[in-house]
Write a protein that holds these residues in place. Sequence first.
Motif, short mmCIF file in Angstrom:
data_model
loop_
_atom_site.label_atom_id
_atom_site.label_comp_id
_atom_site.label_asym_id
_atom_site.label_seq_id
_atom_site.Cartn_x
_atom_site.Cartn_y
_atom_site.Cartn_z
N ILE A 195 75.06 30.62 69.83
CA ILE A 195 74.67 31.99 69.50
C ILE A 195 74.79 32.90 70.73
O ILE A 195 75.27 34.03 70.64
CB ILE A 195 73.22 32.02 68.96
CG1 ILE A 195 73.16 31.29 67.60
CG2 ILE A 195 72.73 33.47 68.80
CD1 ILE A 195 71.76 31.12 67.07
N ASP A 196 74.36 32.41 71.89
CA ASP A 196 74.45 33.22 73.10
C ASP A 196 75.89 33.59 73.44
O ASP A 196 76.15 34.62 74.04
CB ASP A 196 73.82 32.47 74.28
CG ASP A 196 72.31 32.42 74.20
OD1 ASP A 196 71.74 33.11 73.32
OD2 ASP A 196 71.69 31.69 74.99
N TYR A 198 78.38 33.92 71.04
CA TYR A 198 79.06 34.66 69.98
C TYR A 198 78.20 35.72 69.29
O TYR A 198 78.64 36.29 68.29
CB TYR A 198 79.58 33.68 68.91
CG TYR A 198 80.63 32.72 69.43
CD1 TYR A 198 81.89 33.18 69.80
CD2 TYR A 198 80.36 31.35 69.54
CE1 TYR A 198 82.86 32.31 70.27
CE2 TYR A 198 81.33 30.47 70.01
CZ TYR A 198 82.57 30.95 70.37
OH TYR A 198 83.53 30.09 70.84
N TYR A 199 77.02 36.01 69.79
CA TYR A 199 76.12 36.90 69.06
C TYR A 199 76.67 38.32 68.92
O TYR A 199 76.24 39.08 68.05
CB TYR A 199 74.74 36.93 69.71
CG TYR A 199 74.65 37.70 71.01
CD1 TYR A 199 74.30 39.05 71.03
CD2 TYR A 199 74.91 37.08 72.22
CE1 TYR A 199 74.21 39.76 72.22
CE2 TYR A 199 74.83 37.77 73.41
CZ TYR A 199 74.48 39.10 73.41
OH TYR A 199 74.40 39.79 74.59
N ILE A 231 67.64 31.00 62.17
CA ILE A 231 68.80 31.29 63.01
C ILE A 231 69.15 32.76 62.95
O ILE A 231 69.47 33.38 63.98
CB ILE A 231 69.99 30.41 62.60
CG1 ILE A 231 69.70 28.94 62.94
CG2 ILE A 231 71.28 30.87 63.27
CD1 ILE A 231 70.77 27.97 62.48
N TYR A 234 66.57 34.72 65.00
CA TYR A 234 66.81 34.56 66.43
C TYR A 234 68.01 35.37 66.89
O TYR A 234 67.98 36.05 67.93
CB TYR A 234 67.01 33.08 66.80
CG TYR A 234 67.44 32.91 68.23
CD1 TYR A 234 66.52 32.97 69.26
CD2 TYR A 234 68.80 32.74 68.55
CE1 TYR A 234 66.92 32.85 70.59
CE2 TYR A 234 69.20 32.62 69.87
CZ TYR A 234 68.25 32.68 70.89
OH TYR A 234 68.65 32.57 72.20
N THR A 235 69.09 35.32 66.10
CA THR A 235 70.30 36.06 66.45
C THR A 235 70.03 37.56 66.50
O THR A 235 70.48 38.26 67.42
CB THR A 235 71.42 35.77 65.44
OG1 THR A 235 71.67 34.36 65.40
CG2 THR A 235 72.70 36.50 65.83
N ASN A 236 69.29 38.07 65.54
CA ASN A 236 68.97 39.49 65.53
C ASN A 236 68.11 39.88 66.72
O ASN A 236 68.27 40.97 67.29
CB ASN A 236 68.28 39.88 64.22
CG ASN A 236 69.26 40.02 63.07
OD1 ASN A 236 70.46 40.26 63.30
ND2 ASN A 236 68.79 39.89 61.84
N LYS A 238 68.17 38.42 69.65
CA LYS A 238 69.10 38.44 70.78
C LYS A 238 69.89 39.74 70.80
O LYS A 238 70.06 40.38 71.86
CB LYS A 238 70.05 37.24 70.65
CG LYS A 238 71.09 37.12 71.75
CD LYS A 238 70.49 36.59 73.02
CE LYS A 238 71.58 36.38 74.07
NZ LYS A 238 71.01 35.90 75.35
N ARG A 239 70.39 40.16 69.65
CA ARG A 239 71.16 41.39 69.56
C ARG A 239 70.32 42.61 69.89
O ARG A 239 70.77 43.54 70.58
CB ARG A 239 71.75 41.52 68.16
CG ARG A 239 72.87 40.53 67.87
CD ARG A 239 73.23 40.47 66.40
NE ARG A 239 74.45 39.69 66.18
CZ ARG A 239 74.84 39.23 65.01
NH1 ARG A 239 74.12 39.49 63.92
NH2 ARG A 239 75.96 38.53 64.90
#
Length: 289
Positions: A195-196, A198-199, A231, A234-236, A238-239
């Motif tokens: 994820i880090d 390709y986020y 997931i 978490y991705t959101n 990070k974004r």
Amino acid sequence: MKIHNSINWRDNLYLFNYRSVSEESLEYFHAHDGLEILYIHEGAGSYFIENQKYTLQPGTLVLIKPFQVHKLKVIVPPTYIRSLLKIKASVIERFLTSLPQLASAFNELMAHPLPNQVFHLSPNEACYFENQFLQLHELLAVTASKLQKEVVTLFLFQFFTYFNSHIYSLENNNKRNHAAAARSTEPIGAIVTWIDRYYKLSFTINDIASELHFSASYLSKVFKDQMGVTIVEYTNEKRLEEARTLLALEFLTIEEISRKTGFNYPSYFIAMFKKKYGVTPLRYRMSME
């Protein structure tokens, strides 16, 4: 045993407690998405990092990488006093480009299993870290909130400069004769690394599952069970953290920031940002001025 998130700090970029005192026995088991530095001023107990057990005593330094499962058990009395810093990788990444040598050492430390993660310090080493934590505590007390992230990051660079030269060298590790490395948490670490990387792009859980050779349902379940968020959540996060950093760059429009952080639609980005931080991206940018 289910992981217990004893401190809900996902909405913060760092968390710092100086000489926190516990008057009751503690036992908790958890993982979190930040680097953790723990220093024991007083007290004794046990620390479990995945499959490895360590003893705690005054002058103990503990380093926990993001998403490592760890358990603390402290019996009180005697008094348990500790200083604790947790900081998200996104805070660190923005400052690494201007310090290439230190960035290389830090990335090497984060990318590989650590032979030792619990260190019983010498009196001189313990004195150094106690003074560093005290200085951070005093500096944060008089620093404007918008500058505190930079203060914490500078502390972290000083910490790792000393850590790499005095604590974590191969020679010192051999002298200390610590236990062998604990294994990496899998597949959590692999998911987070993916994820880090390709986020900023659009992807689905099936894309992650295909590359990591797990089923999508398995990855979704294990991530939710261990991290307490999905997931997608978490991705959101990070974004949105990246977006909050980019909002300081006034030459980027809200639409550009939306695209650069992996949100396909600016309206969805604005709604998610407001839900998390309570204000729109534009209002947040204006509050920084």
